[in-house]
Design a protein around this motif. Structure first.
Motif, PDB file in Angstrom:
ATOM      1  N   ILE A 503     -53.119  24.527  12.149  1.00  4.14           N
ATOM      2  CA  ILE A 503     -53.428  23.502  13.144  1.00  4.14           C
ATOM      3  C   ILE A 503     -52.130  23.118  13.860  1.00  4.14           C
ATOM      4  O   ILE A 503     -51.128  22.747  13.223  1.00  4.14           O
ATOM      5  CB  ILE A 503     -54.060  22.264  12.491  1.00  4.14           C
ATOM      6  CG1 ILE A 503     -55.299  22.660  11.669  1.00  4.14           C
ATOM      7  CG2 ILE A 503     -54.446  21.235  13.545  1.00  4.14           C
ATOM      8  CD1 ILE A 503     -55.895  21.514  10.882  1.00  4.14           C
ATOM      9  N   ASP A 504     -52.142  23.176  15.163  1.00  6.14           N
ATOM     10  CA  ASP A 504     -50.939  22.884  15.954  1.00  6.14           C
ATOM     11  C   ASP A 504     -50.659  21.379  15.971  1.00  6.14           C
ATOM     12  O   ASP A 504     -51.561  20.562  16.205  1.00  6.14           O
ATOM     13  CB  ASP A 504     -51.131  23.382  17.393  1.00  6.14           C
ATOM     14  CG  ASP A 504     -51.330  24.885  17.451  1.00  6.14           C
ATOM     15  OD1 ASP A 504     -50.740  25.579  16.604  1.00  6.14           O
ATOM     16  OD2 ASP A 504     -52.098  25.347  18.328  1.00  6.14           O
ATOM     17  N   ASN A 510     -51.504  13.028  12.889  1.00  7.44           N
ATOM     18  CA  ASN A 510     -51.613  12.005  11.840  1.00  7.44           C
ATOM     19  C   ASN A 510     -50.818  10.752  12.188  1.00  7.44           C
ATOM     20  O   ASN A 510     -51.247   9.628  11.904  1.00  7.44           O
ATOM     21  CB  ASN A 510     -51.133  12.577  10.507  1.00  7.44           C
ATOM     22  CG  ASN A 510     -52.227  13.339   9.766  1.00  7.44           C
ATOM     23  OD1 ASN A 510     -53.413  13.044   9.935  1.00  7.44           O
ATOM     24  ND2 ASN A 510     -51.830  14.325   8.978  1.00  7.44           N
ATOM     25  N   GLN A 511     -49.649  10.967  12.759  1.00  6.20           N
ATOM     26  CA  GLN A 511     -48.806   9.811  13.115  1.00  6.20           C
ATOM     27  C   GLN A 511     -49.435   8.976  14.226  1.00  6.20           C
ATOM     28  O   GLN A 511     -49.327   7.749  14.234  1.00  6.20           O
ATOM     29  CB  GLN A 511     -47.425  10.308  13.547  1.00  6.20           C
ATOM     30  CG  GLN A 511     -46.602  10.906  12.412  1.00  6.20           C
ATOM     31  CD  GLN A 511     -45.302  11.541  12.909  1.00  6.20           C
ATOM     32  OE1 GLN A 511     -45.128  11.748  14.104  1.00  6.20           O
ATOM     33  NE2 GLN A 511     -44.401  11.843  11.971  1.00  6.20           N
ATOM     34  N   LEU A 512     -50.101   9.652  15.170  1.00  4.31           N
ATOM     35  CA  LEU A 512     -50.696   8.940  16.302  1.00  4.31           C
ATOM     36  C   LEU A 512     -52.001   8.235  15.930  1.00  4.31           C
ATOM     37  O   LEU A 512     -52.254   7.104  16.342  1.00  4.31           O
ATOM     38  CB  LEU A 512     -50.956   9.914  17.452  1.00  4.31           C
ATOM     39  CG  LEU A 512     -49.726  10.471  18.166  1.00  4.31           C
ATOM     40  CD1 LEU A 512     -50.131  11.520  19.191  1.00  4.31           C
ATOM     41  CD2 LEU A 512     -48.952   9.335  18.852  1.00  4.31           C
ATOM     42  N   ARG A 516     -56.663   8.655   8.137  1.00  2.00           N
ATOM     43  CA  ARG A 516     -58.135   8.679   8.058  1.00  2.00           C
ATOM     44  C   ARG A 516     -58.724   9.621   9.101  1.00  2.00           C
ATOM     45  O   ARG A 516     -59.600  10.432   8.796  1.00  2.00           O
ATOM     46  CB  ARG A 516     -58.678   7.272   8.238  1.00  2.00           C
ATOM     47  CG  ARG A 516     -60.185   7.188   8.139  1.00  2.00           C
ATOM     48  CD  ARG A 516     -60.662   5.751   8.289  1.00  2.00           C
ATOM     49  NE  ARG A 516     -62.110   5.684   8.244  1.00  2.00           N
ATOM     50  CZ  ARG A 516     -62.809   4.566   8.406  1.00  2.00           C
ATOM     51  NH1 ARG A 516     -62.182   3.416   8.620  1.00  2.00           N
ATOM     52  NH2 ARG A 516     -64.124   4.598   8.366  1.00  2.00           N
ATOM     53  N   GLU A 517     -58.195   9.520  10.344  1.00  2.66           N
ATOM     54  CA  GLU A 517     -58.652  10.421  11.398  1.00  2.66           C
ATOM     55  C   GLU A 517     -58.234  11.861  11.100  1.00  2.66           C
ATOM     56  O   GLU A 517     -58.960  12.812  11.387  1.00  2.66           O
ATOM     57  CB  GLU A 517     -58.082   9.980  12.752  1.00  2.66           C
ATOM     58  CG  GLU A 517     -58.732   8.743  13.323  1.00  2.66           C
ATOM     59  CD  GLU A 517     -60.168   8.992  13.750  1.00  2.66           C
ATOM     60  OE1 GLU A 517     -60.483  10.153  14.109  1.00  2.66           O
ATOM     61  OE2 GLU A 517     -60.980   8.046  13.709  1.00  2.66           O
ATOM     62  N   GLY A 518     -57.051  11.995  10.495  1.00  2.00           N
ATOM     63  CA  GLY A 518     -56.581  13.337  10.134  1.00  2.00           C
ATOM     64  C   GLY A 518     -57.483  13.984   9.094  1.00  2.00           C
ATOM     65  O   GLY A 518     -57.834  15.169   9.204  1.00  2.00           O
ATOM     66  N   ASP A 519     -57.887  13.201   8.061  1.00  2.39           N
ATOM     67  CA  ASP A 519     -58.796  13.738   7.037  1.00  2.39           C
ATOM     68  C   ASP A 519     -60.149  14.125   7.648  1.00  2.39           C
ATOM     69  O   ASP A 519     -60.737  15.160   7.295  1.00  2.39           O
ATOM     70  CB  ASP A 519     -59.006  12.720   5.924  1.00  2.39           C
ATOM     71  CG  ASP A 519     -57.760  12.509   5.083  1.00  2.39           C
ATOM     72  OD1 ASP A 519     -56.850  13.356   5.169  1.00  2.39           O
ATOM     73  OD2 ASP A 519     -57.698  11.502   4.335  1.00  2.39           O
ATOM     74  N   GLY A 544     -51.674  22.123   3.538  1.00  3.87           N
ATOM     75  CA  GLY A 544     -52.129  20.876   4.145  1.00  3.87           C
ATOM     76  C   GLY A 544     -52.839  21.062   5.464  1.00  3.87           C
ATOM     77  O   GLY A 544     -53.880  20.452   5.717  1.00  3.87           O
ATOM     78  N   LYS A 545     -52.272  21.910   6.359  1.00  2.68           N
ATOM     79  CA  LYS A 545     -52.874  22.095   7.698  1.00  2.68           C
ATOM     80  C   LYS A 545     -53.185  23.561   7.988  1.00  2.68           C
ATOM     81  O   LYS A 545     -53.413  23.935   9.120  1.00  2.68           O
ATOM     82  CB  LYS A 545     -51.937  21.536   8.776  1.00  2.68           C
ATOM     83  CG  LYS A 545     -50.573  22.218   8.831  1.00  2.68           C
ATOM     84  CD  LYS A 545     -49.801  21.760  10.044  1.00  2.68           C
ATOM     85  CE  LYS A 545     -48.511  22.545  10.191  1.00  2.68           C
ATOM     86  NZ  LYS A 545     -47.885  22.322  11.501  1.00  2.68           N
TER      87      LYS A 545
END
Length: 601
Positions: A503-504, A510-512, A516-519, A544-545
């Motif tokens: 994933i690019d 995740n920082q932005l 929760r949105e990342g999961d 992880g990605k």
């Protein structure tokens, strides 16, 4: 010496009542068993008092007369209590009224208001003759007894109308009561003479009640017909026949064949020995055939089941053996095993005796059948369940489901008060009822099977947790390496493609937008990968990605097409979410194919 006509009848009655009382003292107690034991005590009072009074035994005629009368007038009350307990009647008003009336009658009897002590008249042959002075107030206990019998009949009819399936279980009791009434009326007619019809009727009535209790599986039949008790009864039977038949036989033998007079003792001794041997051999064969054989077969099945399930943690293997053992031990036509689904909302059919059986049947956790099984520690026989409030709480379609599958018994698989599963059994072969031994066998299977199933499901859960990623449900990195090694060995003569996707800028994502949105994004991507790959490959979460897909028998062209499809699906996964337009994710992909671009893993 005092001679009582047909003395064998009251003696047999007293022995039978005492034998049944002793045996039921060792049975598992319940309200029905206690009420039947109280009824047996009344029968013992009645028969023993009458017998010992006629024998003029110590402490005297008046004492034994009182004992007999107490037993006789207790019978209506205790018979009502027995029937009420048998059908589960909960009302106590009539029982209290009948108890008060019975106490009043016994008090009146003690003060000779109904019956006076009998007077003894010595006949010409020297034998005593008992004369009873019956007064008109005796009509009151007769009316009371009649009213109690009518109450019993009304109670039975009411229950049968409410539960139409339950008439068969009352039939032995009703037949016994009718025979008891007929036996007592026999004494009124002079034609009967001195034959104790009431005592004989009492024995038959008790036998029908024992049969009714056995049909309800309230005691184990082997409790009454164990080897020792059966041999004792056989010995009493043989001695009784010879005690009362030896003299008539001897007179017949000597009269018909005078030359046998010199050998009559030897002939009778040989005949006695022969009949004894035949009687005991028949008893042994009967016990082995009816009881011991079935018990040994069920014990062997339980031993086999315990040994086999202790060797395996494979759920399908355990369920297969469970179905086999139950089908062999209980001889049922169909078996369905239901286990909780992943959401723990219902019990879903997962296994059956035949692969052709439908497995769409479900029992929700709110189903009254499930609630009954949770609150009870034994099997649920549907015919008996139909008379409980739980059955009345079933929806019509739930009743129809049980009826369509012809379910007769539900076996709870309980372990540590947790319902791990349910085994549903159809009717037995030849439409036989589930016996006490069947229920005991199924309870034993439950004890062994529930633990085995719980352990297998725990192992299955641990197995999945060790191999699959909690967040995405894909293979984890460790098991990915094991799987690709196995697939590489299988594809020795075929191609094996590996697709790696990254994933690019996912760290920035995740920082932005937060973890929760990342999961949520990772789960959505995993779903699209599984949807694109299907059964053609094995997807995994590589890191992880990063995601990886093992593709047996894929060439470069097919792998590139699949990678492009996944990349496009991920890029468009927020297409219909207007608030997520700026959160679009992209992926970079790489492929490697054995044996064209690699030779080893």
């Amino acid at each position: 010496m005092i001679q009582i006509p047909y003395i064998i009848v009251p003696v047999i009655a007293l022995c039978c009542y005492s034998f049944l009382l002793i045996m039921f003292m060792a049975a598992k107690k319940s309200k029905v068993i206690y009420s039947f034991m109280a009824l047996l005590v009344a029968f013992i009072f009645w028969s023993s008092g009458s017998l010992f009074m006629r024998l003029q035994a110590v402490p005297g005629v008046n004492f034994w007369y009182e004992v007999s009368i107490i037993g006789l007038f207790l019978l209506p009350l205790l018979l009502y209590n027995f029937v009420a307990a048998f059908i589960g009647q909960k009302g106590y008003f009539l029982r209290i009224i009948y108890t008060i009336c019975t106490a009043a009658i016994l008090l009146a009897v003690h003060f000779h208001l109904f019956l006076k002590h009998p007077t003894i008249e010595i006949m010409a042959d020297g034998q005593p003759h008992f004369i009873y002075d019956i007064t008109w107030p005796v009509i009151f206990p007769m009316i009371f007894s009649t009213f109690v019998v009518i109450s019993i009949i009304y109670m039975v009819v009411k229950d049968v109308k409410t539960n139409k399936m339950n008439f068969e279980r009352f039939l032995p009791i009703l037949i016994g009561i009718i025979i008891l009434l007929i036996g007592n009326f026999m004494d009124v007619f002079p034609v009967i003479g001195e034959f104790p019809g009431d005592t004989l009727a009492g024995i038959i009535n008790a036998g029908f009640m024992v049969y009714a209790l056995y049909k309800r599986r309230l005691f184990n039949l082997t409790l009454l017909v164990s080897r020792s008790t059966s041999y004792i009864v056989t010995a009493i039977f043989v001695f009784g026949i010879f005690a009362y038949g030896i003299r008539p036989f001897e007179r017949f033998m000597v009269g018909a064949y005078p030359w046998m007079a010199a050998y009559d003792t030897l002939i009778i001794a040989v005949l006695f020995a022969g009949i004894s041997i035949l009687a005991f051999a028949f008893t042994k064969k009967l016990l082995d055939k009816i009881f011991v054989k079935d018990e040994l077969a069920q014990a062997e099945l339980l031993k086999y089941f315990s040994q086999e399930v202790s060797k395996s943690l494979n759920l399908d293997d355990i369920l297969t053996k469970l179905v086999y053992v139950v089908q062999k031990g209980v001889n049922v036509e169909k078996i369905y095993v239901c286990l909780p689904d992943e959401q723990a909302q219902c019990f879903q059919t997962v296994h059956s005796a035949s692969p052709l059986d439908s497995k769409t049947f479900q029992l929700s956790f709110t189903n009254p059948c499930v609630k009954w099984l949770i609150s009870n520690n034994t099997c649920m026989v549907v015919k008996e369940f139909q008379r409980t409030i739980f059955f009345k709480a079933l929806w019509q379609d739930e009743k129809k489901q049980l009826e369509d599958l012809d379910i007769e018994c539900l076996v709870p698989l309980k372990c540590d008060e947790e319902l791990a599963g349910i085994v549903m059994l159809s009717r037995k072969m030849k439409n036989r009822n589930f016996s006490f031994d069947d229920i005991n066998f199924l309870d034993s299977v439950n004890s062994v099977g529930s633990i085995a199933i719980k352990n297998a499901r725990l192992y299955e859960k641990a197995y999945l947790e060790a191999r699959y990623d909690d967040l995405t449900g894909l293979l984890n990195r460790k098991y990915f390496y094991e799987t690709i090694t196995e697939e590489a060995q299988k594809a020795a003569n075929n191609s094996l493609a590996l697709l790696i996707m990254n994933i690019d800028d996912f760290k920035l994502y995740n920082q932005l937008y937060g973890n929760r949105e990342g999961d949520m994004a990772l789960r959505n991507i995993a779903q699209r990968i599984m949807g694109c790959v299907g059964s053609q490959g094995i997807p995994a979460r590589y890191s992880g990605k990063e995601f990886a897909v093992i593709l047996p028998n894929f060439d470069a062209f097919s792998t590139i097409n699949l990678a492009e499809n996944i990349r496009r699906q991920v890029a468009n996964m927020t297409e219909f979410d207007e608030s997520a337009v700026i959160r679009t994710l992209t992926m970079s992909c790489g492929i490697c194919i054995m044996p064209y671009t690699a030779t080893t893993v």
